[in-house]
Design an enzyme around this catalytic site. Structure first.
Site, mmCIF file in Angstrom:
data_model
loop_
_atom_site.group_PDB
_atom_site.id
_atom_site.type_symbol
_atom_site.label_atom_id
_atom_site.label_comp_id
_atom_site.label_asym_id
_atom_site.label_seq_id
_atom_site.Cartn_x
_atom_site.Cartn_y
_atom_site.Cartn_z
ATOM 1 N N TYR A 22 -1.972 -0.768 10.511
ATOM 2 C CA TYR A 22 -2.217 -1.102 9.093
ATOM 3 C C TYR A 22 -0.966 -0.785 8.265
ATOM 4 C CZ TYR A 22 -3.881 -1.199 4.340
ATOM 5 O OH TYR A 22 -3.999 -1.493 3.001
ATOM 6 N N SER A 33 0.859 -1.197 0.000
ATOM 7 C CA SER A 33 0.000 0.000 0.000
ATOM 8 C C SER A 33 0.891 1.241 0.000
ATOM 9 C CB SER A 33 -0.839 -0.016 1.271
ATOM 10 O OG SER A 33 -1.406 1.248 1.536
#
Ligand code: NDP
Ligand code: 8X3
Length: 256
Positions: free
Chosen positions: A155, A142
């Site tokens: 995350y 990501s």
């Protein structure tokens, strides 16, 4: 057994978003597909949709369960055993509260899924990937891998693991047939943020309305492009954002 014309592709998290779009992309190009995820009905519907294009094997799988991942290896029919393209896509974010307000259970779920789950699947399929003349592991990291933002804590850290794990696999397999990529998308429209916001559609709309976010098909096209590169090319990492997204300034909190 008839020879496969294309390499076998295994996709984790094929029930939604990037994984679903990637399954459709590879299927329409005739690649034999193994589709996995926890939601069995969605997998069956997808299998029915894609079967006119290619051979599909669907398997209900929670990547956090290492024994279940091992069972998948044993359950594969002969024509699906030679997995050569692994798309480690299953993953999630939970919550956007600051770290001290975040739930420890959510942190564990993110680590169990994004880190342990990805490692479970990779470890089980490395022997098969190693046997192939050329193979690809495409890991969904990501922009949160590379850039800090409030509420990203575990995350982002879990995705930093994915990127570093990808680089380290590259080191182990340099010169072998195994290629490894860390794919690092930014704002993308899927169920991801609905999961993150616990189903809050208003919160979702505030971010995505008129944002021209990346679409799952955009990511599927990039994954397909990575896999289709000639065997001597390894895309190490690829960060991609929608044109509408960019970095903000560093913030300065004035002190008294
Ligand atoms: P979605 O929520 O649309 O899809 C997530 C997929 O992961 C679903 O198919 C879900 O299937 C699966 N999944 C979640 N937990 C598990 C589990 N324990 N075991 C097996 N499968 C699981 O999100 P995206 O498609 O957007 O996200 C895909 C990946 O891309 C994730 O790793 C995410 O972190 C990453 N990513 C997403 C971005 C975005 O903005 N959307 C940007 C950058 C990266 P099921 O619930 O059926 O198990
Ligand atoms: C998802 C992208 O910016 O929400 O990985 O972290 S972001």
């Amino acid at each position: 057994m008839t020879e496969n014309k294309h390499p076998v592709v295994l996709i984790t998290g094929a029930t939604s978003g990037f994984g679903l779009a990637t399954a459709k992309k590879f299927a329409t190009q005739g690649y034999p597909l193994i589709i996995t995820g926890r939601r069995a009905e969605r997998l069956e519907a997808l299998k029915a949709e894609l079967t006119p294009f290619t051979k599909v094997f669907s398997y209900t799988l929670d990547v956090r369960d290492d024994k279940a991942v091992e069972a998948l290896v044993d359950a594969l029919p002969a024509e699906f055993k030679e997995v050569a393209i692994l798309v480690n896509n299953a993953g999630l974010a939970l919550g956007t509260e600051p770290a001290d307000k975040a739930s420890l259970a959510d942190w564990h779920t993110m680590i169990d899924t994004n880190v342990t789950g990805l490692v479970n699947v990779t470890h089980c399929f490395l022997p098969t990937l190693r046997k192939q003349v050329s193979s690809s592991v495409i890991n969904l990291a990501s922009i949160a891998t590379n850039w800090a933002y409030p509420g990203s804590h575990v995350y982002g850290a879990s995705k930093a693991f994915v990127a570093q794990f990808s680089r380290n696999l590259r080191s182990d397999f340099a010169g072998s047939g195994i290629r490894v990529t860390s794919l690092e998308p930014g704002l993308s429209e899927s169920e991801f943020s609905l999961v993150r916001f616990n189903g809050d559609q208003d919160k979702y709309n505030q971010i995505y309305n008129n944002a021209k976010a990346l679409q799952p098909e955009d990511i599927a096209n990039i994954i397909f492009w990575i896999a289709e590169q000639p065997a001597h090319i390894n895309i190490n990492s690829l960060e991609v954002m929608p044109t509408s997204q960019a970095w903000d300034n560093f913030k300065i909190i004035k002190q008294q």
